[in-house]
Design a protein around this motif. Sequence first.
Motif, PDB file in Angstrom:
ATOM      1  N   VAL A  30       0.856  -1.187   0.000  1.00  0.00           N
ATOM      2  CA  VAL A  30       0.000   0.000   0.000  1.00  0.00           C
ATOM      3  C   VAL A  30       0.890   1.235   0.000  1.00  0.00           C
ATOM      4  CG1 VAL A  30      -1.819   1.260   1.186  1.00  0.00           C
ATOM      5  CG2 VAL A  30      -1.781  -1.253   1.292  1.00  0.00           C
ATOM      6  N   TYR A  31       0.936   1.921  -1.139  1.00  0.00           N
ATOM      7  CA  TYR A  31       1.666   3.193  -1.255  1.00  0.00           C
ATOM      8  C   TYR A  31       0.681   4.341  -1.056  1.00  0.00           C
ATOM      9  CZ  TYR A  31       5.305   0.406  -3.568  1.00  0.00           C
ATOM     10  OH  TYR A  31       6.272  -0.525  -3.851  1.00  0.00           O
ATOM     11  N   CYS A  32       1.158   5.399  -0.421  1.00  0.00           N
ATOM     12  CA  CYS A  32       0.322   6.589  -0.233  1.00  0.00           C
ATOM     13  C   CYS A  32       1.108   7.817  -0.687  1.00  0.00           C
ATOM     14  CB  CYS A  32      -0.038   6.766   1.238  1.00  0.00           C
ATOM     15  SG  CYS A  32      -0.897   5.364   1.977  1.00  0.00           S
ATOM     16  N   VAL A  33       0.399   8.733  -1.361  1.00  0.00           N
ATOM     17  CA  VAL A  33       1.012   9.984  -1.801  1.00  0.00           C
ATOM     18  C   VAL A  33       0.653  11.072  -0.798  1.00  0.00           C
ATOM     19  CG1 VAL A  33       1.262  11.622  -3.708  1.00  0.00           C
ATOM     20  CG2 VAL A  33       0.614   9.247  -4.177  1.00  0.00           C
ATOM     21  N   GLY A  34       1.646  11.859  -0.382  1.00  0.00           N
ATOM     22  CA  GLY A  34       1.394  12.967   0.546  1.00  0.00           C
ATOM     23  C   GLY A  34       1.037  14.241  -0.217  1.00  0.00           C
ATOM     24  N   ARG A  35       0.183  15.067   0.399  1.00  0.00           N
ATOM     25  CA  ARG A  35      -0.123  16.419  -0.108  1.00  0.00           C
ATOM     26  C   ARG A  35      -0.246  16.499  -1.631  1.00  0.00           C
ATOM     27  NH1 ARG A  35       3.630  17.908   4.217  1.00  0.00           N
ATOM     28  NH2 ARG A  35       5.406  18.149   2.840  1.00  0.00           N
ATOM     29  N   ASN A  36      -1.338  15.958  -2.164  1.00  0.00           N
ATOM     30  CA  ASN A  36      -1.466  15.901  -3.626  1.00  0.00           C
ATOM     31  C   ASN A  36      -2.630  16.735  -4.155  1.00  0.00           C
ATOM     32  OD1 ASN A  36      -0.494  15.162  -6.099  1.00  0.00           O
ATOM     33  ND2 ASN A  36      -1.434  13.134  -6.102  1.00  0.00           N
ATOM     34  N   TYR A  37      -3.242  17.549  -3.274  1.00  0.00           N
ATOM     35  CA  TYR A  37      -4.220  18.545  -3.728  1.00  0.00           C
ATOM     36  C   TYR A  37      -3.760  19.884  -3.150  1.00  0.00           C
ATOM     37  CZ  TYR A  37      -7.614  14.825  -4.915  1.00  0.00           C
ATOM     38  OH  TYR A  37      -8.261  13.735  -5.446  1.00  0.00           O
ATOM     39  N   ALA A  38      -3.741  20.933  -3.983  1.00  0.00           N
ATOM     40  CA  ALA A  38      -3.173  22.216  -3.566  1.00  0.00           C
ATOM     41  C   ALA A  38      -3.838  22.754  -2.306  1.00  0.00           C
ATOM     42  CB  ALA A  38      -3.282  23.225  -4.706  1.00  0.00           C
ATOM     43  N   GLU A  39      -5.177  22.668  -2.270  1.00  0.00           N
ATOM     44  CA  GLU A  39      -5.893  23.262  -1.138  1.00  0.00           C
ATOM     45  C   GLU A  39      -5.583  22.517   0.160  1.00  0.00           C
ATOM     46  OE1 GLU A  39     -10.414  24.541  -0.160  1.00  0.00           O
ATOM     47  OE2 GLU A  39     -10.008  24.043  -2.252  1.00  0.00           O
ATOM     48  N   HIS A  40      -5.423  21.200   0.067  1.00  0.00           N
ATOM     49  CA  HIS A  40      -5.050  20.419   1.253  1.00  0.00           C
ATOM     50  C   HIS A  40      -3.603  20.719   1.653  1.00  0.00           C
ATOM     51  CE1 HIS A  40      -4.470  17.257   4.175  1.00  0.00           C
ATOM     52  NE2 HIS A  40      -3.541  16.682   3.434  1.00  0.00           N
ATOM     53  N   ALA A  41      -2.714  20.856   0.669  1.00  0.00           N
ATOM     54  CA  ALA A  41      -1.318  21.206   0.983  1.00  0.00           C
ATOM     55  C   ALA A  41      -1.283  22.516   1.754  1.00  0.00           C
ATOM     56  CB  ALA A  41      -0.495  21.305  -0.309  1.00  0.00           C
ATOM     57  N   ARG A  42      -2.129  23.478   1.309  1.00  0.00           N
ATOM     58  CA  ARG A  42      -2.180  24.781   1.992  1.00  0.00           C
ATOM     59  C   ARG A  42      -2.713  24.629   3.410  1.00  0.00           C
ATOM     60  NH1 ARG A  42      -3.237  26.831  -3.242  1.00  0.00           N
ATOM     61  NH2 ARG A  42      -5.486  26.614  -3.021  1.00  0.00           N
ATOM     62  N   GLU A  43      -3.765  23.791   3.576  1.00  0.00           N
ATOM     63  CA  GLU A  43      -4.321  23.656   4.930  1.00  0.00           C
ATOM     64  C   GLU A  43      -3.310  22.976   5.862  1.00  0.00           C
ATOM     65  OE1 GLU A  43      -8.031  21.426   5.140  1.00  0.00           O
ATOM     66  OE2 GLU A  43      -7.085  19.566   4.496  1.00  0.00           O
ATOM     67  N   MET A  44      -2.339  22.234   5.293  1.00  0.00           N
ATOM     68  CA  MET A  44      -1.296  21.619   6.102  1.00  0.00           C
ATOM     69  C   MET A  44      -0.057  22.517   6.204  1.00  0.00           C
ATOM     70  SD  MET A  44      -2.858  18.904   7.047  1.00  0.00           S
ATOM     71  CE  MET A  44      -1.639  17.868   7.863  1.00  0.00           C
ATOM     72  N   GLY A  45      -0.163  23.732   5.642  1.00  0.00           N
ATOM     73  CA  GLY A  45       0.890  24.717   5.812  1.00  0.00           C
ATOM     74  C   GLY A  45       1.987  24.685   4.765  1.00  0.00           C
ATOM     75  N   HIS A  46       1.658  24.203   3.541  1.00  0.00           N
ATOM     76  CA  HIS A  46       2.682  24.119   2.496  1.00  0.00           C
ATOM     77  C   HIS A  46       2.212  24.830   1.230  1.00  0.00           C
ATOM     78  CE1 HIS A  46       5.213  21.192   4.659  1.00  0.00           C
ATOM     79  NE2 HIS A  46       4.070  20.890   5.228  1.00  0.00           N
ATOM     80  N   SER A  47       3.173  25.320   0.456  1.00  0.00           N
ATOM     81  CA  SER A  47       2.817  25.985  -0.793  1.00  0.00           C
ATOM     82  C   SER A  47       2.699  24.938  -1.896  1.00  0.00           C
ATOM     83  CB  SER A  47       3.857  27.033  -1.143  1.00  0.00           C
ATOM     84  OG  SER A  47       5.106  26.398  -1.287  1.00  0.00           O
ATOM     85  N   ASP A  48       2.221  25.371  -3.051  1.00  0.00           N
ATOM     86  CA  ASP A  48       1.649  24.457  -4.035  1.00  0.00           C
ATOM     87  C   ASP A  48       2.461  23.252  -4.516  1.00  0.00           C
ATOM     88  OD1 ASP A  48      -0.620  26.768  -5.691  1.00  0.00           O
ATOM     89  OD2 ASP A  48      -0.495  25.958  -3.676  1.00  0.00           O
ATOM     90  N   ARG A  49       3.391  23.457  -5.425  1.00  0.00           N
ATOM     91  CA  ARG A  49       3.936  22.290  -6.139  1.00  0.00           C
ATOM     92  C   ARG A  49       5.293  21.876  -5.589  1.00  0.00           C
ATOM     93  NH1 ARG A  49       2.095  19.158 -11.069  1.00  0.00           N
ATOM     94  NH2 ARG A  49       3.964  18.518 -12.138  1.00  0.00           N
ATOM     95  N   GLU A  50       5.392  20.643  -5.193  1.00  0.00           N
ATOM     96  CA  GLU A  50       6.660  20.049  -4.772  1.00  0.00           C
ATOM     97  C   GLU A  50       6.657  18.660  -5.394  1.00  0.00           C
ATOM     98  OE1 GLU A  50       6.593  19.549  -0.488  1.00  0.00           O
ATOM     99  OE2 GLU A  50       4.583  18.748  -0.521  1.00  0.00           O
ATOM    100  N   PRO A  51       7.833  18.028  -5.506  1.00  0.00           N
ATOM    101  CA  PRO A  51       7.828  16.673  -6.069  1.00  0.00           C
ATOM    102  C   PRO A  51       6.958  15.768  -5.199  1.00  0.00           C
ATOM    103  CG  PRO A  51      10.068  17.493  -5.808  1.00  0.00           C
ATOM    104  CD  PRO A  51       9.167  18.476  -5.136  1.00  0.00           C
ATOM    105  N   PRO A  52       6.301  14.759  -5.800  1.00  0.00           N
ATOM    106  CA  PRO A  52       5.463  13.877  -4.988  1.00  0.00           C
ATOM    107  C   PRO A  52       6.332  13.113  -3.994  1.00  0.00           C
ATOM    108  CG  PRO A  52       5.726  12.980  -7.202  1.00  0.00           C
ATOM    109  CD  PRO A  52       6.348  14.340  -7.198  1.00  0.00           C
ATOM    110  N   PHE A  53       5.793  12.860  -2.813  1.00  0.00           N
ATOM    111  CA  PHE A  53       6.511  12.013  -1.864  1.00  0.00           C
ATOM    112  C   PHE A  53       5.562  10.943  -1.347  1.00  0.00           C
ATOM    113  CE2 PHE A  53       4.795  13.405   2.209  1.00  0.00           C
ATOM    114  CZ  PHE A  53       4.260  14.639   1.902  1.00  0.00           C
ATOM    115  N   PHE A  54       6.159   9.885  -0.826  1.00  0.00           N
ATOM    116  CA  PHE A  54       5.384   8.679  -0.549  1.00  0.00           C
ATOM    117  C   PHE A  54       5.639   8.152   0.853  1.00  0.00           C
ATOM    118  CE2 PHE A  54       6.687   8.893  -4.994  1.00  0.00           C
ATOM    119  CZ  PHE A  54       5.453   8.926  -5.618  1.00  0.00           C
TER     120      PHE A  54
END
Length: 234
Positions: A30-54
């Motif tokens: 089971v792989y999971c992608v972190g912060r993959n919707y801009a609005e959710h990334a913002r609500e978690m305190g991050h700006s928009d585009r970063e490489p995907p992380f797992f």
Amino acid sequence: MAQAPDLVIPAPPPVVVPVAGGGGFPVHRVYCVGRNYAEHAREMGHSDREPPFFFLKPADAVVPVADGETGVIDYPPLTADLHHEVELVVAIGRGGRDIDAARAPHHVFGYAIGLDMTRRDLQAEMKKLGRPWCIGKAFEQSAPIGPIHPKAATGLLARGAITLAVDGAPRQRGDIADLIWSVDETIAVLSRAWTLQPGDLVYTGTPAGVGAVRRGEVMTAAIEGLGELRVAVR
Ligand code: MN
């Protein structure tokens, strides 16, 4: 050829997710992608585009829920802030490595609705200390999932509403089209780091609106084209 030794303890049973229309999908990883919707990334305190992380969850964290049923998970220990994250799950039917995004659809068996349940307080503590997220993410029953809908029936899923309500009150809302890293791109990047296998599941990330769920509440997750997934917390 050497005989395999007799097992000294029982082998763990395979985890099998029902397939809409019949059959079962055995889970490998089971792989999971972190912060993959801009609005959710913002609500978690991050700006928009970063490489995907797992990150990964163990296969036996998966809780399959049959069509029309309400699954049940136990409120996990050590947390006072269990969060819901509704996610599109991609089921890998054909393995491979270094997969081109353009070829990624050939590796997809189908799609499901999944919940990436998170002990947010523990995750936050680990983030702060720079330690792994395992205790916040990879606990027992942390990955409920509805039936897998074969791609042959749904077609490629590239847009559609993704929502979650708790006891009928809307909490999360987004659209698959707003994934920062599309399903195809995610498969391409993942397969450069790991060799994908048939049976792998990829939880593709959650839209905005994550929040706490308590004992006795029922989560209703929905993705256009995949029906609904209902899970109660006890
Ligand atoms: Mn997630």
